[in-house]
Design an enzyme around this catalytic site. Structure first.
Site, mmCIF file in Angstrom:
data_model
loop_
_atom_site.group_PDB
_atom_site.id
_atom_site.type_symbol
_atom_site.label_atom_id
_atom_site.label_comp_id
_atom_site.label_asym_id
_atom_site.label_seq_id
_atom_site.Cartn_x
_atom_site.Cartn_y
_atom_site.Cartn_z
ATOM 1 N N GLU A 1 9.972 7.424 -22.647
ATOM 2 C CA GLU A 1 9.824 7.586 -24.099
ATOM 3 C C GLU A 1 8.518 6.959 -24.551
ATOM 4 O O GLU A 1 8.034 6.040 -23.911
ATOM 5 C CB GLU A 1 10.962 6.840 -24.835
ATOM 6 C CG GLU A 1 12.322 7.399 -24.602
ATOM 7 C CD GLU A 1 13.414 6.500 -25.174
ATOM 8 O OE1 GLU A 1 13.102 5.516 -25.876
ATOM 9 O OE2 GLU A 1 14.582 6.799 -24.898
ATOM 10 N N LYS B 1 6.440 4.348 -26.649
ATOM 11 C CA LYS B 1 6.777 3.046 -27.236
ATOM 12 C C LYS B 1 6.211 3.016 -28.652
ATOM 13 O O LYS B 1 5.009 2.889 -28.862
ATOM 14 C CB LYS B 1 6.213 1.905 -26.399
ATOM 15 C CG LYS B 1 6.650 0.549 -26.930
ATOM 16 C CD LYS B 1 6.314 -0.553 -25.951
ATOM 17 C CE LYS B 1 6.815 -1.902 -26.418
ATOM 18 N NZ LYS B 1 6.438 -2.262 -27.773
ATOM 19 N N ASP C 1 5.235 1.924 -32.311
ATOM 20 C CA ASP C 1 4.757 0.649 -32.833
ATOM 21 C C ASP C 1 5.153 0.529 -34.304
ATOM 22 O O ASP C 1 4.360 0.765 -35.202
ATOM 23 C CB ASP C 1 3.235 0.579 -32.667
ATOM 24 C CG ASP C 1 2.719 -0.831 -32.853
ATOM 25 O OD1 ASP C 1 3.541 -1.765 -32.936
ATOM 26 O OD2 ASP C 1 1.494 -0.996 -32.923
ATOM 27 N N TYR D 1 16.397 5.556 -30.778
ATOM 28 C CA TYR D 1 16.178 5.730 -29.338
ATOM 29 C C TYR D 1 17.206 5.045 -28.457
ATOM 30 O O TYR D 1 17.154 5.143 -27.253
ATOM 31 C CB TYR D 1 14.774 5.287 -28.919
ATOM 32 C CG TYR D 1 14.339 3.945 -29.446
ATOM 33 C CD1 TYR D 1 14.916 2.778 -29.006
ATOM 34 C CD2 TYR D 1 13.306 3.861 -30.375
ATOM 35 C CE1 TYR D 1 14.510 1.549 -29.481
ATOM 36 C CE2 TYR D 1 12.885 2.635 -30.863
ATOM 37 C CZ TYR D 1 13.495 1.479 -30.406
ATOM 38 O OH TYR D 1 13.091 0.273 -30.883
ATOM 39 N N LYS E 1 2.434 -0.576 -21.073
ATOM 40 C CA LYS E 1 1.573 -0.533 -22.253
ATOM 41 C C LYS E 1 0.189 0.031 -21.951
ATOM 42 O O LYS E 1 -0.262 0.030 -20.809
ATOM 43 C CB LYS E 1 1.409 -1.953 -22.794
ATOM 44 C CG LYS E 1 2.707 -2.535 -23.314
ATOM 45 C CD LYS E 1 2.470 -3.087 -24.682
ATOM 46 C CE LYS E 1 3.209 -4.369 -24.917
ATOM 47 N NZ LYS E 1 2.862 -4.954 -26.196
ATOM 48 N N CYS F 1 -24.614 -31.232 -38.315
ATOM 49 C CA CYS F 1 -23.562 -30.459 -38.983
ATOM 50 C C CYS F 1 -24.199 -29.642 -40.101
ATOM 51 O O CYS F 1 -24.915 -30.194 -40.937
ATOM 52 C CB CYS F 1 -22.500 -31.394 -39.550
ATOM 53 S SG CYS F 1 -21.342 -30.537 -40.642
ATOM 54 N N CYS G 1 -23.079 -31.178 -43.628
ATOM 55 C CA CYS G 1 -23.388 -32.518 -44.135
ATOM 56 C C CYS G 1 -24.569 -33.172 -43.438
ATOM 57 O O CYS G 1 -24.984 -34.272 -43.812
ATOM 58 C CB CYS G 1 -22.162 -33.419 -44.034
ATOM 59 S SG CYS G 1 -21.716 -33.815 -42.338
ATOM 60 N N CYS H 1 -18.293 -32.294 -35.794
ATOM 61 C CA CYS H 1 -18.927 -33.141 -36.792
ATOM 62 C C CYS H 1 -18.011 -34.347 -36.999
ATOM 63 O O CYS H 1 -16.860 -34.182 -37.412
ATOM 64 C CB CYS H 1 -19.109 -32.393 -38.114
ATOM 65 S SG CYS H 1 -19.492 -33.504 -39.489
ATOM 66 N N CYS I 1 -17.696 -35.140 -44.901
ATOM 67 C CA CYS I 1 -18.373 -33.854 -44.764
ATOM 68 C C CYS I 1 -17.772 -32.855 -45.755
ATOM 69 O O CYS I 1 -16.559 -32.642 -45.761
ATOM 70 C CB CYS I 1 -18.192 -33.363 -43.327
ATOM 71 S SG CYS I 1 -18.685 -31.655 -43.061
HETATM 72 S S1 IVH Z 1 14.222 0.308 -25.965
HETATM 73 C C1 IVH Z 1 16.298 -3.545 -24.599
HETATM 74 N N1 IVH Z 1 12.620 2.219 -26.619
HETATM 75 O O1 IVH Z 1 9.554 -2.206 -28.455
HETATM 76 C C2 IVH Z 1 15.566 -2.289 -24.747
HETATM 77 N N2 IVH Z 1 12.209 0.056 -27.499
HETATM 78 O O2 IVH Z 1 8.605 -4.692 -27.080
HETATM 79 C C3 IVH Z 1 15.690 -1.773 -26.110
HETATM 80 N N3 IVH Z 1 10.282 -0.037 -28.988
HETATM 81 O O3 IVH Z 1 11.415 -4.452 -30.205
HETATM 82 C C4 IVH Z 1 14.450 -1.257 -26.609
HETATM 83 N N4 IVH Z 1 9.756 2.079 -28.876
HETATM 84 O O4 IVH Z 1 11.638 -2.144 -31.027
HETATM 85 C C5 IVH Z 1 12.889 0.919 -26.752
HETATM 86 N N5 IVH Z 1 11.303 4.036 -27.151
HETATM 87 C C6 IVH Z 1 11.580 2.743 -27.284
HETATM 88 C C7 IVH Z 1 10.819 1.888 -28.092
HETATM 89 C C8 IVH Z 1 11.158 0.535 -28.167
HETATM 90 C C9 IVH Z 1 9.444 0.911 -29.407
HETATM 91 C C10 IVH Z 1 10.179 -1.441 -29.416
HETATM 92 C C11 IVH Z 1 11.460 -2.127 -29.668
HETATM 93 C C12 IVH Z 1 11.275 -3.523 -29.187
HETATM 94 C C13 IVH Z 1 9.900 -3.534 -28.669
HETATM 95 C C14 IVH Z 1 9.876 -4.322 -27.395
#
Ligand code: IVH
Length: 712
Positions: free
Chosen positions: A127, A129, A131, A241, A329, A423, A426, A439, A445
């Protein structure tokens, strides 16, 4: 509100209760379906006009027959009146974090470990990740019962009313494709699409406000509004998710659960895939990495999760993260820009820091125009000079850094930057302290004085309202304050001429300063800005010595008896108080007549016989400090939870001990309650663990919760 709909056959006023109920239910169902098609599937089947017509008809009926207005009615997404604070709510199941890496080698190791433990053939769910801000949504018998922010993973802030306003969140689970479970706790991410975020920022700027830094802050700020009507105005999305807990349905794989989430009406991340090996993971990561800049939402990597659920249970979790998932990441975003100038800035304790002033550049959505170069040695190591082209990096919330110089042909470079000998504020000759330039004119100062005044008045110290950066600067520049003690001599006339002050505000500030001569000792100590003494250490010192004079006179050995203070700290603190300039400045302050408040003396045996178990990390206290404290009050710290455990202290990312405590009904304390307990003289009766939705806590950063600034 009109109760007559021109487009409908029957005037709402003449509807019988029976007919109203019937129509209300029909309209609710119809509107929910249109909502789902529009916001979740992005495939609307009616025009906006038709939707509005149905919506207004439903509203009209609900106005005439308020008893028909259901909790999950589509009209209930507009927000409700403000609350004074968001409640603290315990999660249905702990919300762990994810182990993360940027290294392919770690991904391979992860895969090997899983293969060793698994009895089946391996499959991974992949999936993006996302943000954003992580949320738990709980549905009871299909109805949205509560929504909770991640918080510390055990408890978070209750944001149910705010979440109701998010159009892609089902208020009631769909049951057309699959029966609704009795209980469902879903985890997902609240976020803002980049296009929506930009449009929001444009509106904010047009109204004279400061734009939000990034979509994540903006989303988490929007979620934590006290007035859900403001949340309703922000373009939030929720993508589900993970199923944290389900009762009344069961799945063998995450994939099945993910399909169920879709059936129940949730919007989900796109491009979710299954793979059987590391190559599949790498390819997925690479593909998302390439497309990252074209997506309409921010991602910072991909998540790899073992698909088979019983194998997950076998693998288990550490106190921080499950062993069956990994966040892979992306490298932090980097941009190239030029150093226009290198300046130095003098900190509160005299540290002189070189700062690269950059040609402004956008790195991952934030404009960066300065980056610390830390100290003399860093400067030398990176060999960056004025005019150089450099690579800047920003990972998440991390402060921008100069990664390296970018070599350029045929360019005459400036001479290496030299730290000043005097400095800049001062003119005192600077001293070297390891890689740092300092300093030594601590209280004389002006640069240090400005920052000291600001710190003295800050919230954790004397908490003097109106004594911020601008006021401090003016006070020093006009010569009104030459040392901290002068603050207490300020008169209304002195302030009236300053920018931002009129008679009333001037008298308010003078009063605020005067009255704060009666203050808790720990605040005063913290406010003095003794090196190494932050709020926590100041609290320890006050608790231990119980008098300012005794702290001031303490030997290094005395200081080392205080919990949290080691040899290095004791030396620095001791030296600070021995310095004649510091001493004179402190005497001058004390001569203004202070009265110090002390914490109640601990009884010494208030925890006699009590058994404690710790799980997860504490923010302000190491595990061994916490143990010392419990023992000093007569308690015992043991490692496993049983029926005769009195308290389980759950910090950040707690582990299975917490679950055990909850099962056994042992009292669970968070860090704050634990501190209260060890700081309160009399012993208390443990409270049995229960869903803590009656506890209240104020949101951390005021009503918007978002930090707003267009720059770094
Ligand atoms: S699974 C224990 N799936 O990433 C596993 N987390 O660094 C449950 N996050 O705070 C999380 N996308 O909020 C999962 N596709 C995804 C995600 C995801 C973003 C976030 C999650 C968590 C953070 C961890």
């Amino acid at each position: 509100m009109p109760n007559l709909d021109p487009n409908s056959q029957t005037d709402v006023g003449t509807l019988t209760p029976e007919a109203a109920r019937e129509e209300c239910e029909r309209l609710s169902a119809e509107l929910s379906e249109h909502n789902y098609r529009y916001y979740v599937l992005s495939r609307p089947t009616v025009s906006d006009g038709e939707y509005d017509r149905l919506f207004r008809r439903l509203q009209a009926i609900e106005v005439r027959f308020p008893e028909l207005r259901a909790e999950d009615s589509p009209t209930q997404r507009v927000g409700s009146p403000p609350v004074s604070a968001l409640p603290t709510i315990r999660h249905t199941a702990p919300m762990l974090s994810l182990d993360s890496t940027q290294d392919e080698a770690d991904v391979r190791r992860f895969d090997e470990r899983i293969r060793k433990a698994a009895e089946h053939e391996i499959e991974y769910l992949l999936e993006p990740k996302l943000d954003g801000a992580s949320l738990e949504l709980v549905y009871e018998n299909g109805l949205l019962a509560r929504a909770v922010t991640r918080g510390n993973g055990i408890v978070g802030e209750g944001v149910t009313e705010n979440v109701r306003t998010i159009p892609s969140v089902p208020l009631r689970l769909r049951s057309a494709e699959r029966p609704v479970p009795e209980l469902l706790a879903v985890r997902g991410e609240a976020l803002m699409y980049l296009s929506e975020f930009e449009a929001l920022n444009e509106r904010v700027v047009n109204m004279g406000g400061e734009p939000y830094v990034n979509p994540r802050n903006s989303a988490s700020g929007a979620l934590r509004q006290l007035d859900s009507r403001s949340t309703a105005e922000r373009p939030l999305e929720f993508l589900a998710y993970d199923i944290l807990l389900v009762r009344g349905a069961s799945f063998e794989t995450d994939w099945e659960g993910f399909q169920a989430l879709g059936d129940w009406g949730f919007k989900r991340p796109e491009r979710v895939e299954l793979t059987r090996d590391v190559d599949g993971i790498l390819a997925y990561h690479a593909a998302f990495g390439r497309d990252r800049d074209d997506l309409d939402y921010e991602i910072d990597g991909v998540v790899v999760k073992l698909n088979h659920l019983t194998t997950r249970v076998d693998l288990g979790s550490t106190s921080h993260h499950p062993r069956w998932a990994l966040a892979f990441k992306f490298e932090p975003r980097k941009e190239v820009t030029r150093i226009e100038r290198i300046a130095v800035s003098v900190g509160r304790t005299g540290k002189i820091t070189p700062v690269a002033l950059l040609r402004p550049v956008e790195v991952g959505g934030v404009t960066v125009s300065r980056a610390s170069l830390h100290n003399r040695e860093e400067l030398l190591r990176k060999d960056v000079r004025e005019g150089d082209l450099v690579r800047i990096q920003r990972a998440g919330d991390v402060i921008p850094q100069v990664v390296e110089r970018v070599a350029e042909d045929a360019r005459t470079r400036a001479a290496p930057f030299e730290m000043p000998n005097l400095c800049p504020a001062c003119g005192t000759p600077v001293e070297e302290d390891g890689p740092f330039t300092v300093c030594p004119n601590r209280f004389g100062c002006p640069a240090q004085l400005k920052r000291s005044i600001e710190h003295f008045g800050s919230r954790g110290a004397l908490d003097i309202e109106g004594l911020g950066e601008e006021t401090a600067t003016q006070l020093v520049e006009r010569g009104l304050v030459r040392e901290l003690a002068n603050l207490f001599d300020l008169k209304i006339e002195d302030l009236v001429g300053l920018e931002g002050f009129a008679e009333k505000s001037a008298s308010k500030l003078v009063d605020a300063i005067r009255t704060r001569r009666k203050v808790e000792l720990r605040r005063f100590l913290h406010g003095l800005g003794v090196p190494e003494v932050g709020a926590t250490v100041a609290g320890e010192l006050a608790r231990h010595f119980r008098s300012f004079e005794r702290i001031r006179e303490a030997s290094r050995e005395d200081l080392e008896d205080v919990s949290g203070i080691g040899p290095k700290m004791s030396e620095v603190i001791h030296e600070f108080f021995r310095d004649p300039r510091n001493s004179a400045a402190i005497d001058a302050i004390l001569s203004k007549g202070f009265e110090f408040g002390l914490p109640p003396a601990p009884a010494g045996d208030s925890l006699a016989g009590k058994k404690f178990v710790f799980t997860g990390g504490l923010d302000g206290l190491s595990r061994s400090e916490a143990k010392k404290r419990v023992e000093s009050l007569g308690g015992r710290v043991v490692s496993s939870v049983s029926r005769d455990t009195d308290y389980v202290v759950a910090g950040n990312d707690p582990g299975s001990k917490l679950t055990k405590a909850q099962e056994l009904g042992v009292a669970v304390l968070d860090e704050n309650s634990f501190r209260e307990l060890i700081e309160t003289p009399s012993s208390r009766t443990p409270v049995r663990a229960e869903p803590a939705d009656d506890m209240t806590a104020a949101p951390e950063d005021g009503p918007t919760g978002a930090s707003r600034s267009g720059h770094d």
